[in-house]
Design an enzyme around this catalytic site. Structure first.
Site, PDB file in Angstrom:
ATOM      1  N   LYS A 108     -76.634 -37.982  61.612  1.00 31.11           N
ATOM      2  CA  LYS A 108     -76.534 -37.143  62.809  1.00 31.11           C
ATOM      3  C   LYS A 108     -77.676 -36.133  62.758  1.00 31.11           C
ATOM      4  CE  LYS A 108     -72.960 -35.099  65.752  1.00 31.11           C
ATOM      5  NZ  LYS A 108     -73.076 -36.137  66.806  1.00 31.11           N
ATOM      6  N   CYS A 109     -78.846 -36.602  63.162  1.00 28.10           N
ATOM      7  CA  CYS A 109     -80.040 -35.756  63.112  1.00 28.10           C
ATOM      8  C   CYS A 109     -80.622 -35.602  64.513  1.00 28.10           C
ATOM      9  CB  CYS A 109     -81.086 -36.335  62.162  1.00 28.10           C
ATOM     10  SG  CYS A 109     -81.674 -37.988  62.603  1.00 28.10           S
TER      11      CYS A 109
END
Length: 363
Positions: A203-204
């Site tokens: 989750k970047c």
């Protein structure tokens, strides 16, 4: 301002907190991601020193050098989670330990220091406690955004030696404008979200930055969200711009694309699978092509489809548009299975239904 100590955190209450009457007015229609609470949590990491400077204080801007590593090399990760006001007035978070676990996995993938999961949970709880008055009642919730970024001042392609972990919060209502019962999707023909070996499961911020051009294309076609197909064959449905997808078949079973490194392992996705199987439903995690989706919608083999995520919860998919043509799913307004699963999930999140062990963390 009075400085206090809570566990390992130094707590400094804001001297400019929003007044109760003004806060109540804001909470009447908070929208999504537009209003923020009074405080934030920060923890710093320095190579050779580890995690330090644990603090809860007034929400305020960061001061960053123009050569700050995150601005050039995008070492950044985040989470999305919620706190709820329960019927008895207490406060709880939904499966925050899963956010802590995924945050650690994202950090590993992005070559960042791993924040201990217990510290992650403690940090989030500290913010919820000090800003509990910002949690809306009714259908609203407090959206929590833990994130971490490379804060070292340097230019060079390597993992940074300094990082800042932070948690901020935003009272929210419905994710989709107007509280839509069913959304319309655009199938991206030219853009892919992730490829094998990439950062699709992390989750970047870079994943979302890369999706924005496709989301803008969807908006131009009058759609709420974009659907991404796989990067290798441009054939298999993967996920939406910010949420996972499920298909409800005519035999009552659910189909959802399998995890494999290119799809974010959504916590809501996992919760839906668990709840559905608990109700005796068959859930198949298997590849599903866009061509099959279109054909099944036409034949009636597909009865419903829905998107799910922390922000969207469970939202029906009514229509799908693409360069190959448009089609409607069922009656275009969701269905009973979607409604049932949404009701089961939100009932647990708000403490109205019995939750599986460990799913509701009361403060």
């Amino acid at each position: 301002m009075d400085v206090q100590h809570s566990s390992r955190f130094t707590v400094t209450p804001s001297g400019k907190a929003v007044a109760a009457d003004a806060r109540a007015a804001l909470l009447e229609d908070p929208g999504f991601g537009r209003i923020f609470t009074d405080h934030m949590v920060t923890i710093r990491w320095t190579e050779g020193k580890g995690w330090h400077s644990h603090s809860v204080g007034p929400r305020e801007p960061f001061t960053l050098d123009p050569a700050c590593a995150v601005l050039h090399y995008a070492q950044e990760i985040f989470e999305g989670m919620k706190a709820y006001r329960l019927a008895d007035g207490s406060v709880a978070m939904f499966r925050p330990q899963e956010n802590a676990r995924r945050f650690a996995e994202s950090a590993e993938r992005m070559a960042m220091p791993v924040l201990p999961q217990a510290l992650f949970l403690e940090a989030v709880e500290e913010l919820v406690k000090i800003d509990a008055d910002w949690i809306p009642g009714g259908e609203g919730s407090l959206y929590l955004r833990p994130f971490m970024f490379a804060s070292e001042t340097f230019l060079g392609v390597r993992p940074a030696a300094e990082y800042i972990f932070c948690v901020i919060a935003s009272p929210v209502g419905a994710y989709f404008k107007g509280g839509k019962t069913a959304v319309t999707l655009w199938v991206s023909e030219h853009y892919s979200r992730a490829a094998r070996g990439g950062t699709g499961a992390a989750k970047c911020g870079g994943n979302y930055a890369a999706s924005l051009i496709a989301q803008a294309e969807a908006s131009r076609h009058g759609c709420d969200q974009v659907v991404f197909l796989d990067a290798a064959e441009n054939k298999w449905v993967e996920e939406l711009g910010g949420m996972n997808v499920f298909f409800v078949m005519s035999d009552g079973s659910l189909v959802t694309p399998p995890l494999g490194g290119t799809i974010l392992p959504g916590i809501t996705r996992d919760s839906i699978i668990t709840l559905a199987r608990g109700e005796g439903m068959v859930v198949r995690e298997e590849p599903y092509s866009f061509a099959q989706w279109r054909d099944d919608a036409a034949s009636g083999a597909l009865r419903e489809a829905f998107a799910c995520g922390t922000a969207a919860v469970v939202t029906a998919i009514g229509e799908v548009k693409s360069v190959e043509g448009d089609f409607t799913i069922g009656n275009g307004d969701g269905g009973l299975v979607t409604q049932k699963l949404r009701g089961a999930l939100t009932g647990i999140q708000r403490g109205e239904s019995e939750a599986p062990a460990g799913w509701l963390r009361r403060l």
